[in-house]
Design an enzyme around this catalytic site. Structure first.
Site, PDB file in Angstrom:
ATOM      1  N   HIS A  58       0.768  -1.077  -0.059  1.00  0.00           N
ATOM      2  CA  HIS A  58       0.067   0.038   0.210  1.00  0.00           C
ATOM      3  C   HIS A  58       0.848   1.175   0.007  1.00  0.00           C
ATOM      4  O   HIS A  58       1.989   1.111   0.222  1.00  0.00           O
ATOM      5  CB  HIS A  58      -1.085   0.033   1.320  1.00  0.00           C
ATOM      6  CG  HIS A  58      -0.425   0.211   2.360  1.00  0.00           C
ATOM      7  ND1 HIS A  58       0.080  -0.944   3.392  1.00  0.00           N
ATOM      8  CD2 HIS A  58       0.024   1.201   3.132  1.00  0.00           C
ATOM      9  CE1 HIS A  58       0.576  -0.565   4.347  1.00  0.00           C
ATOM     10  NE2 HIS A  58       0.773   0.745   4.304  1.00  0.00           N
ATOM     11  N   HIS A  86       4.237   7.116   3.531  1.00  0.00           N
ATOM     12  CA  HIS A  86       5.178   5.899   3.230  1.00  0.00           C
ATOM     13  C   HIS A  86       4.611   5.165   2.234  1.00  0.00           C
ATOM     14  O   HIS A  86       3.337   5.135   1.849  1.00  0.00           O
ATOM     15  CB  HIS A  86       5.271   5.278   4.753  1.00  0.00           C
ATOM     16  CG  HIS A  86       4.174   4.314   5.217  1.00  0.00           C
ATOM     17  ND1 HIS A  86       3.354   5.039   6.168  1.00  0.00           N
ATOM     18  CD2 HIS A  86       3.581   3.178   4.946  1.00  0.00           C
ATOM     19  CE1 HIS A  86       2.420   4.246   6.505  1.00  0.00           C
ATOM     20  NE2 HIS A  86       2.506   3.323   5.850  1.00  0.00           N
ATOM     21  N   GLU A  93       7.918   1.036   4.731  1.00  0.00           N
ATOM     22  CA  GLU A  93       7.389   0.076   5.723  1.00  0.00           C
ATOM     23  C   GLU A  93       7.622  -1.320   5.161  1.00  0.00           C
ATOM     24  O   GLU A  93       7.299  -1.475   4.061  1.00  0.00           O
ATOM     25  CB  GLU A  93       5.967   0.365   5.894  1.00  0.00           C
ATOM     26  CG  GLU A  93       5.112  -0.684   6.944  1.00  0.00           C
ATOM     27  CD  GLU A  93       3.781  -0.299   7.178  1.00  0.00           C
ATOM     28  OE1 GLU A  93       3.028   0.158   6.295  1.00  0.00           O
ATOM     29  OE2 GLU A  93       3.112  -0.827   8.162  1.00  0.00           O
TER      30      GLU A  93
HETATM   31 CO    CO Z   1       1.276   1.370   6.091  1.00  0.00          CO
END
Ligand code: CO
Length: 157
Positions: free
Chosen positions: A30, A102, A153
């Site tokens: 994502h 992010h 991440e």
């Molecule tokens: Co995230």
């Protein structure tokens, strides 16, 4: 002009053969966009872009409220600070119109990945121990200064 901005011309870079067998990251999970008004951000994606969006989910342990924008191949997470000491509070202060916070990439083995990255001098945020993220899977965050200004991440598949 390029030199003024400190951009290294590509002609100075030696061509390196890509070794596809060495991959650690496997999938894009994502992109997270920090927002100041989650309801209106959600409405924007739903009504203007015609996207399928989730309800607002609060994650007190992570200090964020999230709306998931579902796409057929990936998802966008709209995130707003929740409660005090939210990890995205500083980002929102610096980016008052919101912004990309992010990206999340998947890895097969988060511990092996972590050890390899540390060996290569990559800085891992916090105490370097994977934490259970919003998807109930272990995650780590890599220092944006080590990745072209992008907070990454890593999430175990
Ligand atoms: Co995230």
């Amino acid at each position: 002009i390029k030199k003024e901005y400190g951009i290294k011309p590509l002609t100075d870079v030696k061509l390196i053969r890509i070794k596809w067998g060495k991959k650690m990251i496997t999938k894009f999970n994502h992109v997270a966009i920090a927002v100041t008004d989650l309801k209106s951000a959600s409405d924007l994606y739903q009504n203007i872009l015609g996207a399928q969006v989730s309800d607002i989910c609060n994650y007190p342990n992570h200090g964020v409220s999230v709306v998931f924008v579902k796409l057929s191949n990936t998802k966008i997470e709209l995130i707003q600070p929740f409660g005090k000491n939210s990890p995205i509070e500083n980002f929102i202060q610096k980016n008052q119109n919101g912004g990309i916070h992010h990206i999340c990439l998947e890895v097969k083995d988060i511990y092996k990945t972590r050890d390899k990255l540390l060996k290569n001098g990559v800085r891992i945020l916090g105490d370097k121990e994977p934490k259970v993220g919003a998807h109930d899977k272990p995650v780590l965050f890599l220092h944006p200064k080590d990745f072209n200004g992008t907070l990454i991440e890593l999430e175990q598949e």
